[in-house]
Design a protein around this motif. Structure first.
Motif, short mmCIF file in Angstrom:
data_model
loop_
_atom_site.label_atom_id
_atom_site.label_comp_id
_atom_site.label_asym_id
_atom_site.label_seq_id
_atom_site.Cartn_x
_atom_site.Cartn_y
_atom_site.Cartn_z
N LEU A 246 0.83 -1.21 0.00
CA LEU A 246 0.00 0.00 0.00
C LEU A 246 0.86 1.26 0.00
CD1 LEU A 246 -2.98 1.12 0.39
CD2 LEU A 246 -2.45 1.16 2.82
N VAL A 247 1.91 1.24 0.79
CA VAL A 247 2.72 2.45 0.99
C VAL A 247 3.66 2.70 -0.19
CG1 VAL A 247 4.54 3.44 2.45
CG2 VAL A 247 2.54 2.37 3.49
N ILE A 248 4.14 1.64 -0.84
CA ILE A 248 5.14 1.84 -1.88
C ILE A 248 4.60 2.70 -3.02
CG2 ILE A 248 4.55 -0.26 -3.14
CD1 ILE A 248 8.03 1.33 -2.67
N VAL A 249 3.31 2.58 -3.32
CA VAL A 249 2.73 3.37 -4.41
C VAL A 249 2.79 4.85 -4.07
CG1 VAL A 249 0.64 3.80 -5.75
CG2 VAL A 249 1.25 1.46 -5.10
N ALA A 250 2.41 5.19 -2.83
CA ALA A 250 2.45 6.59 -2.42
C ALA A 250 3.88 7.10 -2.34
CB ALA A 250 1.75 6.75 -1.07
N ALA A 251 4.80 6.27 -1.84
CA ALA A 251 6.19 6.70 -1.74
C ALA A 251 6.80 6.96 -3.11
CB ALA A 251 7.00 5.65 -0.98
N GLU A 252 6.48 6.12 -4.09
CA GLU A 252 7.04 6.29 -5.43
C GLU A 252 6.47 7.51 -6.13
OE1 GLU A 252 8.09 1.63 -6.53
OE2 GLU A 252 6.20 2.54 -7.18
N MET A 253 5.26 7.93 -5.76
CA MET A 253 4.72 9.15 -6.35
C MET A 253 5.52 10.38 -5.95
SD MET A 253 0.59 8.75 -6.15
CE MET A 253 -0.29 7.59 -7.19
N LEU A 254 6.17 10.30 -4.80
CA LEU A 254 6.94 11.43 -4.31
C LEU A 254 8.41 11.37 -4.70
CD1 LEU A 254 5.41 11.68 -0.72
CD2 LEU A 254 4.75 12.93 -2.78
N THR A 255 8.81 10.28 -5.32
CA THR A 255 10.20 10.13 -5.76
C THR A 255 10.20 9.81 -7.25
OG1 THR A 255 10.21 7.79 -5.18
CG2 THR A 255 10.97 9.34 -3.50
N SER A 256 11.25 10.15 -7.91
CA SER A 256 11.36 9.85 -9.34
C SER A 256 11.99 8.48 -9.53
CB SER A 256 12.23 10.91 -10.03
OG SER A 256 13.52 10.95 -9.45
#
Length: 306
Positions: A246-256
């Motif tokens: 669940l969290v990896i999707v949100a984290a990747e949105m904030l990183t390139s």
């Protein structure tokens, strides 16, 4: 003089009693060639039960999916720019026609992006398991360690996982380990708490027997604690993998970089909403497969199935 003669036919066998050449009685026995038919017949109720159960499970699931498609179609008809199920299906066929193409760092197929996200989840989740499960054993086993770590867990566990992302960027100076760090910090708590709860629920009689037998701590862990706590550990692992994905999707949105979260954000910038919906469905399917796989392992190692 009375004699008995066994008469065998293609379908059955019987015994005939003869008195002075005249048949007196017949005693029918079990048909000779019906054993195979009976074996097949005995298997039929099990097959019918299996298919009946399968149908009973499939009908509600298909009904729910159909209801979702209907609501989706109504929403698309009443919203400007929102794709219909048919448009999304056409976009999915294009995406999955070549899911692993590679035209550069920012132009890769959806398959590579999912694999990149799974790799980050595996790294962060693996580190959380290596630290969280032993920590849970120690917290449940020793009251001093529990008194030392419980306040820290109570303080840090409610913090939003994305709040840890800037700390990871500051510590590692790169987006790749920062994402794995975020996964680690958010997925470690269920493993610690469930493992500690499992250790605390072990009957005291088990530990008293170990004390009488003068078993060392490693033997107690291996022979008593671990088998009894394993279902709790697997429950914590199952919860943690859901949180991590669940969290990896949100984290990747904030990183390139490469990842399904970054891919969704890039598609939003290109206004490809139908591709975003395809990615959402794919994320749900991957998460469901991960969770169901761990649930199957948990059922395999419960006390009732051993």
């Amino acid at each position: 003089m009375k004699t008995s003669v066994a008469v065998t036919s293609a379908s059955a066998s019987k015994v005939v009693s003869i008195d002075n050449g005249n048949p007196v009685a017949e005693v029918a026995t079990l048909p000779v060639k019906q054993s195979e038919n009976q074996a097949v017949t005995s298997r039929m109720p099990g097959v019918r039960t299996y298919f009946k159960r399968l149908v009973n499970q499939a009908i509600p699931a298909l009904t729910g999916i159909g209801l979702l498609v209907v609501v989706w179609q109504i929403a698309a008809m009443n919203s400007k720019g929102f794709p219909t199920p048919l448009q999304t299906w056409e976009a999915a066929k294009v995406l999955f026609a070549h899911p692993f193409y590679n035209a550069g760092p920012n132009d890769m197929g959806i398959g590579w992006n999912v694999l990149a996200s799974l790799e980050r989840v595996a790294v962060g989740f693996g580190l959380a398991a290596l630290i969280g499960i032993p920590a849970g054993f120690l917290i449940g086993r020793f009251s001093f360690i529990a008194g030392m770590l419980n306040p820290l867990i109570s303080l840090l566990r409610p913090v939003s996982p994305l709040a840890w992302l800037p700390i990871g960027l500051l510590l590692f100076q790169r987006a790749e380990p920062a994402s794995a760090w975020t996964i680690f910090i958010c997925s470690i708590w269920p493993m610690i708490l469930n493992t500690a709860e499992g250790v605390a629920r072990i009957p005291q009689d088990y530990l008293n027997v170990a004390r009488v037998l003068k078993l060392n701590e490693f033997t107690v862990m291996r022979k008593i604690l671990f088998p009894a706590v394993l279902p709790y550990v697997l429950t914590g692992v199952r919860l943690s993998i859901g949180i991590a994905w669940l969290v990896i999707v949100a984290a990747e949105m904030l990183t390139s970089g490469v990842g399904i979260g970054f891919w969704i954000w890039n598609e939003w910038n290109n206004l490809n909403v139908q591709n975003i919906i395809v990615a959402i469905i794919l994320i749900g399917l991957v998460g469901m497969v991960l969770e169901q796989g761990l649930m199957a392992i948990a059922r395999r190692f419960t006390y009732d199935n051993r």
